[in-house]
Scaffold this motif. Structure first.
Motif, short mmCIF file in Angstrom:
data_model
loop_
_atom_site.label_atom_id
_atom_site.label_comp_id
_atom_site.label_asym_id
_atom_site.label_seq_id
_atom_site.Cartn_x
_atom_site.Cartn_y
_atom_site.Cartn_z
N VAL A 192 0.89 -1.22 0.07
CA VAL A 192 -0.07 -0.16 -0.02
C VAL A 192 0.66 1.14 -0.08
O VAL A 192 1.94 1.21 0.57
CB VAL A 192 -1.00 -0.26 1.22
CG1 VAL A 192 -0.23 0.02 2.47
CG2 VAL A 192 -2.02 1.12 1.18
N ASN A 193 0.48 2.24 -0.73
CA ASN A 193 1.11 3.37 -0.78
C ASN A 193 0.27 4.61 -0.57
O ASN A 193 -1.15 4.21 -0.24
CB ASN A 193 2.00 3.69 -1.89
CG ASN A 193 1.16 3.52 -3.15
OD1 ASN A 193 -0.03 4.53 -3.40
ND2 ASN A 193 1.65 2.75 -4.15
N LEU A 194 0.33 5.90 -0.71
CA LEU A 194 -0.54 6.78 -0.31
C LEU A 194 -1.47 7.24 -1.44
O LEU A 194 -2.35 8.08 -1.30
CB LEU A 194 0.12 8.25 -0.12
CG LEU A 194 1.21 8.06 1.33
CD1 LEU A 194 1.76 9.37 1.58
CD2 LEU A 194 0.39 7.59 2.35
N ILE A 195 -1.40 6.22 -2.58
CA ILE A 195 -2.44 6.30 -3.76
C ILE A 195 -3.24 5.04 -3.81
O ILE A 195 -4.56 5.16 -4.08
CB ILE A 195 -1.74 6.59 -5.08
CG1 ILE A 195 -1.08 8.14 -5.10
CG2 ILE A 195 -2.50 6.32 -6.27
CD1 ILE A 195 -1.91 9.31 -5.02
N ASP A 196 -2.54 4.06 -3.75
CA ASP A 196 -3.58 2.82 -4.03
C ASP A 196 -3.03 1.67 -3.10
O ASP A 196 -1.80 1.66 -2.37
CB ASP A 196 -3.23 2.19 -5.27
CG ASP A 196 -1.93 2.33 -5.90
OD1 ASP A 196 -1.30 1.09 -5.49
OD2 ASP A 196 -1.39 2.92 -6.73
N ALA A 197 -3.73 0.53 -3.07
CA ALA A 197 -3.30 -0.68 -2.35
C ALA A 197 -3.25 -1.55 -3.61
O ALA A 197 -4.24 -1.64 -4.49
CB ALA A 197 -4.37 -1.08 -1.38
N ASN A 198 -2.32 -2.55 -3.51
CA ASN A 198 -2.07 -3.57 -4.57
C ASN A 198 -1.62 -4.73 -4.24
O ASN A 198 -0.87 -4.83 -3.05
CB ASN A 198 -1.04 -3.05 -5.77
CG ASN A 198 -0.02 -2.56 -5.01
OD1 ASN A 198 1.11 -3.46 -4.89
ND2 ASN A 198 0.37 -1.07 -4.64
N GLY A 199 -1.69 -6.01 -4.98
CA GLY A 199 -1.12 -7.21 -4.64
C GLY A 199 -0.69 -7.94 -5.90
O GLY A 199 -1.46 -7.90 -7.04
N PHE A 200 0.11 -8.89 -5.68
CA PHE A 200 0.42 -10.01 -6.82
C PHE A 200 0.66 -11.19 -6.16
O PHE A 200 1.18 -11.54 -5.11
CB PHE A 200 1.72 -9.15 -7.45
CG PHE A 200 2.62 -10.29 -8.32
CD1 PHE A 200 1.82 -10.60 -9.36
CD2 PHE A 200 3.52 -10.99 -7.87
CE1 PHE A 200 2.64 -11.48 -10.32
CE2 PHE A 200 4.22 -11.66 -8.67
CZ PHE A 200 3.82 -12.17 -10.00
N VAL A 201 0.41 -12.32 -7.02
CA VAL A 201 0.66 -13.63 -6.49
C VAL A 201 1.06 -14.63 -7.93
O VAL A 201 0.53 -14.18 -8.92
CB VAL A 201 -0.55 -14.44 -5.69
CG1 VAL A 201 -1.83 -14.54 -6.78
CG2 VAL A 201 -0.07 -15.47 -5.07
N ASP A 202 2.13 -15.32 -7.61
CA ASP A 202 2.62 -16.24 -8.70
C ASP A 202 2.45 -17.71 -8.17
O ASP A 202 3.39 -17.90 -7.23
CB ASP A 202 3.91 -15.86 -9.24
CG ASP A 202 4.32 -16.60 -10.61
OD1 ASP A 202 3.43 -17.41 -10.75
OD2 ASP A 202 5.38 -16.31 -10.99
N ALA A 203 1.69 -18.46 -8.59
CA ALA A 203 1.68 -19.79 -7.79
C ALA A 203 1.70 -20.89 -8.92
O ALA A 203 1.19 -20.82 -10.12
CB ALA A 203 0.12 -19.87 -7.05
#
Length: 837
Positions: free
Chosen positions: A313-324
């Protein structure tokens, strides 16, 4: 005396012979008989194949040894494995050889992760540090090491070092003509390739000034010759070209939208996007469109054996990534991002929003009209499926979705009654593609790509005082198919041929409810391309040469275009490299500005399809030559270029003077020099880049047929440094450039006939632009497979008020009002990210 000595010597030799004979007799005891005796003594049972032990002779173990000591003795004597199956059952097997090592690139000395290592049907994959372990039965077993872009190793176990985990170096394939020739061109992770392009590898990326995360399209602006005239990623100018002249692809899918927050940040997740390749010139024959440049984003091309990912998370957005992984032959990648403005309004969000809302319908508040309930959101998601059914086959399925939304309520007092109506603006892209690659033989490979991309911009503008609703839409839908076949003729020569089909549909809608008016325009264009290219790489890798031709046929216009392409690179002396790049290109789409308050004034650009008449097919010719010197950490690179682009329209060039509503076609040329000087130390990099540009328009039907381009930035200088200490990274950079050209009204005669009376086109310039940025990151481990990364950054530390645009509108019968738009002021940002692997 001598006789006695001889007798003594005889007895000594006889005794030694007796001792040796006794030992030999003892060593001839068969292993099966020893096993029978041990079964009775220890009450255990040995399971084994008769053929494995029948012929073996070993020295019997001492009867005083324990069972464990006895087994250790037999292991040493027989070179067999004794495996304790249970308390009373011991299995005897042929001892397996264990091979381990670290795989590295022979040129960069960097670890190679996710390399396939096989022994027959058994196999493994190297970890992120390039380490692997694999078992072998016989010294003659053949180990195969295979990695895309490197030569395959097939070698018997006996030729490896089995006593320790040694380093094993892989050599790049000869036909990989795009291999790196200049590492750390700017910073770690930014390299120059043999085809003349620049590559950013986010797996190796360190840090750039002002960037809290690896923003894909902000990062390319650190390279000389790349500018954004208004600080946005949706308006990147490559060597004087407008943004619509850039080809932007994501895993081969053409994209018609590039930014979130209406261009202030990239919409492409850098945690999924592994590499970005920038072509300012000399692109391959497989690419079409993008007469000014190509920005090609590429995602990971290997199967990940273990699950990994991150959330941040930063002061603009929240984000995520997964590689499975999905078994050993497939993996899935998912990423998502969403603005946090719905939950909290941060200082960074406020700065960004104020920047995009300047002089727009959103910002408008007067005595009679006020805006309220202003809401803004953006989000995106991407998905990838990788499937490798065999070592020769690779299948990719890609999907991306992104959206920007802004809404506000317009309030006004009408006939003593308060009225409220909502205005909205939505920008959306959705695209998907399937890519299949196959290595038919060691010398023959093919690639098939099919994609669909859709872009839509929709605005509902409510005018409360006039009781009017204005609906506008701009939609692009494109389907593409590309087939490439590569044939390795010799170890140094590769021939690539292919075919490409693109069908593009562009729709524009204007719909007014009072008075009722509706205009719907839809155009479709189908384009065919056939291309062929020869690539050469010398034995010493000093000379690289790509020469190709592309033939294009536009169905609707019965138009044919021949486009030669060239890239030549040669290393000589001690550290010197010379390059020559050239290309002819064309494109069938461009962006236009219809009027000032188009789409609420926020996003002023509509995509439009060529009609080969008032909107010509855009064509370009470009040539460049460069010289580099790279030695002892020093890099000096200078490139001179000339570019001519025909078929541009005044509507696509962002005019806001007397030519704002004029519709005519013309051309521009651009010439200049890009220079980079960089010094690389053990823990730090220092760089100085300089770009000079002269770009002029030629519109024969205008009163002024020749004048400076709207994107003519005469001089641009960047000075930067970054420093790495263990897990701490810090960077600072200063950006300076001459101001953007604009047209000023005639002094003392600013308005004539209710219109601004402008002076000579682009005869004035804004003040010089200056910006200082800093950023820092720190990474610490929580455990063996988890780490946390925190970062802070500040954009425009000096809070300098930089003017990025100026336009005029009549205010009175004699005076014009100046509208001045400023860049981002001091803008802080911070982030925290949890990484697991």
């Amino acid at each position: 005396m001598n006789k006695r000595l001889l007798i003594l010597l005889y007895f000594v030799l006889a005794f030694n012979n007796y001792t040796i004979t006794a030992q030999e007799v003892q060593s001839t005891t068969s292993l099966p008989s020893i096993l029978v005796e041990l079964q009775e003594r220890f009450g255990v049972q040995f399971n084994y194949a008769s053929a494995l032990v029948d012929e073996l002779q070993v020295i019997p173990p001492d009867t005083k040894l324990s069972l464990e000591q006895t087994i250790d003795h037999l292991k040493t004597q027989s070179n067999l494995d004794f495996v304790l199956v249970s308390d009373s059952i011991i299995s005897i097997k042929k001892k397996r050889l264990k091979l381990c090592g670290y795989l590295l690139d022979v040129q960069s000395n960097e670890a190679l992760p996710y390399v396939t290592v096989k022994n027959g049907t058994r196999g493994t994959i190297t970890n992120p540090e390039g380490y692997f372990e694999i078992e072998a039965v016989h010294a003659t077993d053949v180990i195969q090491i295979r990695h895309i872009g490197h030569k395959t190793i097939q070698r018997e176990v006996k030729f490896f070092n089995t006593t320790k985990c040694a380093r094993i170096y892989l050599i790049p394939e000869h036909e990989q003509l795009e291999e790196v020739i200049l590492y750390q061109y700017l910073i770690r992770g930014v390299d120059k390739l043999g085809n003349g392009s620049l590559q950013i590898d986010f797996n190796k990326f360190s840090i750039l000034p002002g960037l809290i995360e690896e923003d894909v399209l902000q990062s390319v602006q650190a390279l000389p010759g790349i500018q954004s005239i208004d600080e946005t990623v949706s308006n990147i100018n490559i060597r004087g070209g407008s943004n619509d002249q850039n080809l932007i692809t994501w895993d081969g899918i053409k994209m018609y939208q590039s930014g979130h927050f209406f261009g202030l940040i990239s919409m492409y997740n850098p945690h999924m996007t592994q590499k970005v390749e920038l072509h300012k010139n000399g692109s391959g024959v497989g690419d079409t469109d993008g007469v000014s440049g190509t920005i090609a984003m590429k995602t990971k091309d290997y199967i990940n054996p273990e699950i990994n990912g991150s959330i941040g998370v930063n002061l603009i957005d929240a984000n995520g990534f997964v590689d499975a992984p999905l078994g050993q032959k497939a993996s899935i990648q998912i990423s998502a991002r969403k603005a946090i403005s719905n939950f909290i309004e941060t200082p960074t969000y406020t700065k960004y929003f104020d920047r995009i809302a300047q002089d727009t319908e959103i910002e408008k508040n007067t005595a009679t009209e006020k805006n309220s309930d202003i809401g803004f959101d953006f989000h995106d998601a991407s998905f990838r499926l990788l499937f490798h059914p065999s070592d020769k086959d690779r299948l990719r399925v890609n999907f991306i979705y992104t959206a920007n939304e802004v809404s506000f309520n317009e309030n006004a007092l009408v006939s003593g009654e308060v009225k409220e109506r909502q205005s909205t603006l939505n920008q959306m892209s959705i695209a998907g593609g399937i890519q299949y690659q196959r290595d038919w033989t060691e010398t023959l490979d093919s690639e098939l790509m099919v994609y669909e991309t859709d872009y839509q911009l929709k605005a509902v503008n409510a005018n409360i005082l006039d009781d009017q609703r204005f609906l506008q839409k701009n939609k692009v839908s494109e389907t593409g198919v590309k087939l490439k076949v590569g044939k390795k003729i010799t170890p140094h020569l590769k021939w690539t041929n292919g075919y490409q089909l693109m069908e593009t549909k562009v729709t524009n809608l204007d719909d007014v409810d009072d008075p009722e008016f509706k205009l719907l325009e839809a155009e479709v264009l189908r384009a065919h391309g056939i291309f062929s290219e020869i690539g050469f790489l010398s034995d010493d890798k000093a000379t690289r040469f790509n020469l190709g031709m592309r033939f294009n046929h536009l169905d609707k216009f019965k138009k044919q275009l021949w486009e030669p392409r060239l890239s030549f690179n040669h290393g000589f002396g001690k550290g010197f490299t010379v390059e020559v790049l050239g290309e002819f290109k064309h494109q069938n789409t461009s962006q236009v500005i219809n009027f000032q308050n188009d789409f609420l004034g926020v996003e002023k650009r509509r995509w439009q399809l060529s009609d080969n008449d008032s909107i010509p097919v855009i064509t370009s010719k470009q040539i460049s030559t460069g010289l580099s010197y790279n030695k002892n950490g020093w890099l000096a690179n200078a490139v001179a270029f000339y570019k001519k682009v025909n078929g541009i329209t005044t509507q696509s060039q962002s005019f806001q003077d007397r030519y704002e509503y004029v519709k005519t076609a013309g051309n521009y040329d651009a010439k200049g020099i890009d220079v980079l000087l960089r010094k690389q130390l053990k823990n730090a990099s220092y760089w100085l880049s300089y770009a000079t540009l002269k770009s002029d328009y030629y519109f024969k039907d205008l009163p002024e047929p020749n004048f400076p381009s709207n994107f003519d930035i005469t001089h641009a200088v960047t000075v930067g440094t970054n420093y790495t200490l263990n897990r701490f990274l810090v960077a600072a950079g200063l950006n300076w450039r001459t101001g953007k050209p604009y047209t000023h009204p005639v002094a003392a005669d600013e308005v004539n006939d209710d219109a601004v009376n402008f002076g000579s086109a682009n005869s004035s310039r804004h003040d010089d632009y200056l910006r200082l940025d800093v950023s820092a990151k720190y990474e610490f481990k929580w455990g063996e497979n988890t780490k946390t990364q925190i970062g802070v950054a500040a954009w425009n530390v000096l809070n300098r008020d930089n003017t990025i645009n100026t336009f005029y509108r009549p205010e009175t019968a004699t005076n014009a009002k100046e509208y001045r738009q400023s860049s981002l002021g001091f803008t802080p940002n911070a982030s925290i990210r949890l990484i697991f692997n």
